[in-house]
Design a protein around this motif. Sequence first.
Motif, PDB file in Angstrom:
ATOM      1  N   GLN A 194       0.828  -1.199   0.000  1.00 18.85           N
ATOM      2  CA  GLN A 194       0.000   0.000   0.000  1.00 18.85           C
ATOM      3  C   GLN A 194       0.864   1.252   0.000  1.00 18.85           C
ATOM      4  N   CYS A 195       0.447   2.239  -0.795  1.00 19.09           N
ATOM      5  CA  CYS A 195       1.135   3.522  -0.847  1.00 19.09           C
ATOM      6  C   CYS A 195       0.753   4.321   0.397  1.00 19.09           C
ATOM      7  N   PRO A 196       1.729   4.747   1.215  1.00 13.52           N
ATOM      8  CA  PRO A 196       1.410   5.512   2.420  1.00 13.52           C
ATOM      9  C   PRO A 196       0.910   6.923   2.121  1.00 13.52           C
ATOM     10  N   LYS A 197       1.090   7.376   0.888  1.00 14.46           N
ATOM     11  CA  LYS A 197       0.656   8.721   0.510  1.00 14.46           C
ATOM     12  C   LYS A 197      -0.781   8.719  -0.012  1.00 14.46           C
ATOM     13  N   THR A 198      -1.089   7.830  -0.932  1.00 15.19           N
ATOM     14  CA  THR A 198      -2.423   7.794  -1.534  1.00 15.19           C
ATOM     15  C   THR A 198      -3.313   6.715  -0.928  1.00 15.19           C
ATOM     16  N   HIS A 199      -2.712   5.776  -0.181  1.00 19.32           N
ATOM     17  CA  HIS A 199      -3.405   4.641   0.434  1.00 19.32           C
ATOM     18  C   HIS A 199      -3.952   3.664  -0.599  1.00 19.32           C
ATOM     19  N   ILE A 200      -3.505   3.802  -1.840  1.00 21.20           N
ATOM     20  CA  ILE A 200      -3.909   2.866  -2.887  1.00 21.20           C
ATOM     21  C   ILE A 200      -3.113   1.569  -2.729  1.00 21.20           C
ATOM     22  N   LYS A 201      -3.813   0.438  -2.837  1.00 24.82           N
ATOM     23  CA  LYS A 201      -3.172  -0.862  -2.714  1.00 24.82           C
ATOM     24  C   LYS A 201      -2.807  -1.413  -4.086  1.00 24.82           C
ATOM     25  N   GLU A 202      -1.656  -2.068  -4.152  1.00 27.02           N
ATOM     26  CA  GLU A 202      -1.216  -2.684  -5.395  1.00 27.02           C
ATOM     27  C   GLU A 202      -0.831  -4.134  -5.126  1.00 27.02           C
ATOM     28  N   PRO A 203      -1.153  -5.049  -6.037  1.00 23.33           N
ATOM     29  CA  PRO A 203      -0.804  -6.459  -5.839  1.00 23.33           C
ATOM     30  C   PRO A 203       0.684  -6.706  -6.072  1.00 23.33           C
ATOM     31  N   ARG A 204       1.262  -7.557  -5.254  1.00 25.40           N
ATOM     32  CA  ARG A 204       2.647  -7.982  -5.398  1.00 25.40           C
ATOM     33  C   ARG A 204       2.804  -9.382  -4.802  1.00 25.40           C
ATOM     34  N   LYS A 205       3.856 -10.088  -5.218  1.00 30.06           N
ATOM     35  CA  LYS A 205       4.263 -11.307  -4.528  1.00 30.06           C
ATOM     36  C   LYS A 205       5.240 -10.822  -3.455  1.00 30.06           C
ATOM     37  N   VAL A 206       4.729 -10.594  -2.265  1.00 30.62           N
ATOM     38  CA  VAL A 206       5.506  -9.966  -1.203  1.00 30.62           C
ATOM     39  C   VAL A 206       6.342 -11.001  -0.466  1.00 30.62           C
ATOM     40  N   ALA A 207       7.592 -10.636  -0.162  1.00 30.43           N
ATOM     41  CA  ALA A 207       8.423 -11.493   0.673  1.00 30.43           C
ATOM     42  C   ALA A 207       7.865 -11.471   2.094  1.00 30.43           C
ATOM     43  N   ARG A 208       8.282 -12.405   2.917  1.00 32.36           N
ATOM     44  CA  ARG A 208       7.783 -12.487   4.293  1.00 32.36           C
ATOM     45  C   ARG A 208       7.895 -11.126   4.971  1.00 32.36           C
TER      46      ARG A 208
END
Length: 216
Positions: A194-208
């Motif tokens: 999530q962008c801390p500025k716009t709060h828009i969420k984006e999909p990713r394969k996030v590491a732990r």
Amino acid sequence: MVSATCRHSGCWQSEASSRMLAMAPGRYSVPGERLCSLEDCAPGFGTYCKHGYIFASLSGHVIKKTDNGLMPVISVVRDTDSHLLPDVGAVVTCKVMSINSRFAKVQIMYIGSTPLKNTFRGTIRKEDIRATEKDKVEVYKSFRPGDIVIAKVISLGDAQSNYLLSTAENELGVVVAHSEAGVIMIPISWCEMQCPKTHIKEPRKVARVQPEFLQT
């Protein structure tokens, strides 16, 4: 390259690294790894501060020094000379250069904590992004160009200069990503940042990620 500035750092951390132990010589860090609290040390080279903690801004050796009884200074120092070649099983840090529906093309910059003098090309295929539900994986929802990714070498591929990589393990995946607004995003789940500025969420394969970043 991952530089020593905050804008190129993420908020990734393994469970092992979340337990702060004594800074023994030879300990390694990865970009975005939490090192300690600001109450315990002062930030030095190769680190940055956020929310009362000190994080690594590059991969390298973690060093803690105390001078004249003052608060210890914690730094991250990179190896300066490396002629390593990626080998099968090696964990590497890479930057996503381009993506399509079948794979992501990356540039390998580090082997473990050691920066490479000459980068190597790598490929993360769709089927190697996740360990489960592989048929549902979409490359665009896993990586974007410019992302910094921790991956593991699984094959030399078709040529010595094009390594096949995997991010199927929980500890592997995106560690640094910028939102469309150009701000470093915060991981909020295993598949979103999530962008801390716009709060828009984006999909990713996030590491732990750290438990405090997870939404419940």
